[in-house]
Scaffold this motif. Structure first.
Motif, short mmCIF file in Angstrom:
data_model
loop_
_atom_site.label_atom_id
_atom_site.label_comp_id
_atom_site.label_asym_id
_atom_site.label_seq_id
_atom_site.Cartn_x
_atom_site.Cartn_y
_atom_site.Cartn_z
N MET A 1 0.84 -1.18 0.00
CA MET A 1 0.00 0.00 0.00
C MET A 1 0.89 1.24 0.00
SD MET A 1 -2.75 1.38 2.87
CE MET A 1 -1.61 1.41 4.24
N GLU A 2 0.52 2.17 -0.85
CA GLU A 2 1.13 3.49 -0.82
C GLU A 2 0.01 4.51 -0.83
OE1 GLU A 2 4.50 4.72 -3.14
OE2 GLU A 2 4.87 2.65 -3.74
N TYR A 3 0.27 5.66 -0.20
CA TYR A 3 -0.76 6.70 -0.19
C TYR A 3 -0.13 8.07 -0.06
CZ TYR A 3 -0.21 6.58 4.93
OH TYR A 3 0.28 6.61 6.22
N ARG A 4 -0.91 9.06 -0.50
CA ARG A 4 -0.54 10.45 -0.37
C ARG A 4 -1.75 11.22 0.11
NH1 ARG A 4 3.41 8.17 -1.04
NH2 ARG A 4 5.16 8.54 -2.39
N LYS A 5 -1.51 12.25 0.92
CA LYS A 5 -2.59 13.11 1.38
C LYS A 5 -2.67 14.32 0.46
CE LYS A 5 -4.61 15.32 5.40
NZ LYS A 5 -4.43 15.77 6.77
N CYS A 6 -3.85 14.56 -0.08
CA CYS A 6 -4.11 15.70 -0.95
C CYS A 6 -5.26 16.48 -0.33
CB CYS A 6 -4.47 15.24 -2.35
SG CYS A 6 -3.22 14.19 -3.13
N GLY A 7 -4.95 17.56 0.38
CA GLY A 7 -5.98 18.29 1.10
C GLY A 7 -6.52 17.43 2.23
N THR A 8 -7.83 17.18 2.22
CA THR A 8 -8.44 16.32 3.25
C THR A 8 -8.66 14.89 2.75
OG1 THR A 8 -10.67 16.96 2.56
CG2 THR A 8 -9.64 18.27 4.33
N THR A 9 -8.12 14.58 1.58
CA THR A 9 -8.32 13.26 0.98
C THR A 9 -7.01 12.49 0.87
OG1 THR A 9 -10.20 14.09 -0.29
CG2 THR A 9 -9.20 12.05 -1.06
N TYR A 10 -7.07 11.22 1.26
CA TYR A 10 -5.94 10.31 1.05
C TYR A 10 -6.21 9.53 -0.22
CZ TYR A 10 -4.31 11.21 5.77
OH TYR A 10 -3.83 11.82 6.90
N VAL A 11 -5.24 9.57 -1.15
CA VAL A 11 -5.29 8.77 -2.36
C VAL A 11 -4.43 7.54 -2.08
CG1 VAL A 11 -4.81 8.69 -4.83
CG2 VAL A 11 -5.56 10.84 -3.77
N VAL A 12 -5.07 6.37 -2.14
CA VAL A 12 -4.43 5.12 -1.71
C VAL A 12 -4.31 4.19 -2.91
CG1 VAL A 12 -4.60 3.14 -0.14
CG2 VAL A 12 -5.52 5.38 0.55
N ARG A 13 -3.10 3.65 -3.13
CA ARG A 13 -2.90 2.62 -4.13
C ARG A 13 -2.59 1.31 -3.43
NH1 ARG A 13 2.22 2.97 -6.48
NH2 ARG A 13 2.71 1.11 -5.30
N LEU A 14 -3.39 0.30 -3.74
CA LEU A 14 -3.14 -1.04 -3.23
C LEU A 14 -2.57 -1.89 -4.35
CD1 LEU A 14 -6.36 -1.64 -1.10
CD2 LEU A 14 -4.16 -0.70 -0.38
N ASP A 15 -1.68 -2.79 -3.99
CA ASP A 15 -1.01 -3.64 -4.96
C ASP A 15 -1.45 -5.10 -4.81
OD1 ASP A 15 0.58 -1.49 -6.05
OD2 ASP A 15 1.74 -1.57 -4.19
N VAL A 16 -0.98 -5.95 -5.71
CA VAL A 16 -1.30 -7.38 -5.70
C VAL A 16 -1.07 -7.95 -4.31
CG1 VAL A 16 -0.70 -9.64 -6.67
CG2 VAL A 16 -0.74 -7.61 -8.15
N GLU A 17 -2.06 -8.71 -3.83
CA GLU A 17 -2.06 -9.38 -2.52
C GLU A 17 -2.43 -8.46 -1.35
OE1 GLU A 17 -2.01 -12.62 -2.17
OE2 GLU A 17 -1.47 -13.01 -4.25
N ASP A 18 -2.47 -7.15 -1.54
CA ASP A 18 -2.93 -6.28 -0.46
C ASP A 18 -4.39 -6.60 -0.18
OD1 ASP A 18 -0.52 -4.95 -0.17
OD2 ASP A 18 -1.13 -3.19 -1.33
N GLU A 19 -4.77 -6.54 1.08
CA GLU A 19 -6.16 -6.77 1.46
C GLU A 19 -6.77 -5.43 1.83
OE1 GLU A 19 -9.74 -7.43 2.87
OE2 GLU A 19 -8.31 -6.89 4.44
N ILE A 20 -7.93 -5.13 1.29
CA ILE A 20 -8.52 -3.79 1.41
C ILE A 20 -8.79 -3.39 2.86
CG2 ILE A 20 -10.57 -2.40 0.89
CD1 ILE A 20 -10.67 -3.82 -1.84
N VAL A 21 -9.50 -4.23 3.61
CA VAL A 21 -9.89 -3.86 4.97
C VAL A 21 -8.67 -3.72 5.87
CG1 VAL A 21 -11.31 -4.49 6.97
CG2 VAL A 21 -12.16 -4.92 4.64
N GLU A 22 -7.73 -4.66 5.77
CA GLU A 22 -6.49 -4.56 6.57
C GLU A 22 -5.71 -3.31 6.22
OE1 GLU A 22 -4.31 -8.12 5.74
OE2 GLU A 22 -5.63 -9.39 6.96
N SER A 23 -5.65 -2.97 4.95
CA SER A 23 -4.92 -1.78 4.51
C SER A 23 -5.59 -0.52 5.05
CB SER A 23 -4.85 -1.73 2.99
OG SER A 23 -4.12 -2.84 2.49
N LEU A 24 -6.91 -0.46 5.00
CA LEU A 24 -7.62 0.70 5.55
C LEU A 24 -7.42 0.80 7.06
CD1 LEU A 24 -10.93 0.60 3.50
CD2 LEU A 24 -9.16 2.38 3.42
N GLN A 25 -7.35 -0.34 7.73
CA GLN A 25 -7.10 -0.36 9.18
C GLN A 25 -5.75 0.28 9.49
OE1 GLN A 25 -9.23 -1.78 11.62
NE2 GLN A 25 -7.85 -0.91 13.14
N ARG A 26 -4.72 -0.11 8.73
CA ARG A 26 -3.38 0.46 8.92
C ARG A 26 -3.38 1.96 8.65
NH1 ARG A 26 -1.43 -3.65 5.82
NH2 ARG A 26 -0.59 -2.22 4.30
#
Length: 144
Positions: A1-26
């Motif tokens: 997972m990689e992410y950047r904060k743009c204003g009040t929004t986080y733009v998140v890129r998940l890669d192969v094998e990343d799990e969505i809920v676990e990544s959001l938890q982190r």
């Protein structure tokens, strides 16, 4: 997972094998996110999706494995008992365009990539279990 904060929004890129809920938890733990709106698209190789039966007050979940496109991922982040709580709904479609599945996202394993937008909202919304409804529903918190 990689992410950047743009204003009040986080733009998140998940890669192969990343799990969505676990990544959001982190993300929520690392960035101290208590309230947000989520939207996303991408591709999954596995998804566990539940549908709530309002009569029996039980979730019925199915796991789908294969090549699936996320047609829509939407939801919100709040808190329950002081920890992040995710209410996510997803629609996925298979490679033949013959079947779509939709419901509450319990787990989603990325097959190629996923792009999530986490729009942080100023405030705090908590959750509590409602025996009448059978779900953890929004409880408005007095912040004063």
């Amino acid at each position: 997972m990689e992410y950047r904060k743009c204003g009040t929004t986080y733009v998140v890129r998940l890669d192969v094998e990343d799990e969505i809920v676990e990544s959001l938890q982190r993300l929520c733990e690392d960035e101290k996110i208590d309230l947000a709106q989520i939207s996303g698209i991408g591709a999954l190789k596995q998804a566990e999706i539940g549908v709530f039966d309002t009569t029996t007050k039980q979730y019925h979940s199915n796991t789908y494995t294969g090549v699936y496109e996320i047609g829509n991922l939407t939801g919100n982040i709040s808190t329950m008992n002081g920890v992040p709580y995710f209410h996510l709904h997803i629609t996925i479609g298979n490679i033949n365009h013959h079947e779509c599945y939709s419901g509450h996202l319990n787990k989603g394993v990325v097959g190629a990539t996923a792009e999530l937008f986490v729009n942080v909202i100023d405030g705090k919304i908590d959750r509590e279990f409602s025996p009448e409804v059978g779900l953890n529903i929004i409880r408005f918190v007095d912040e004063n």
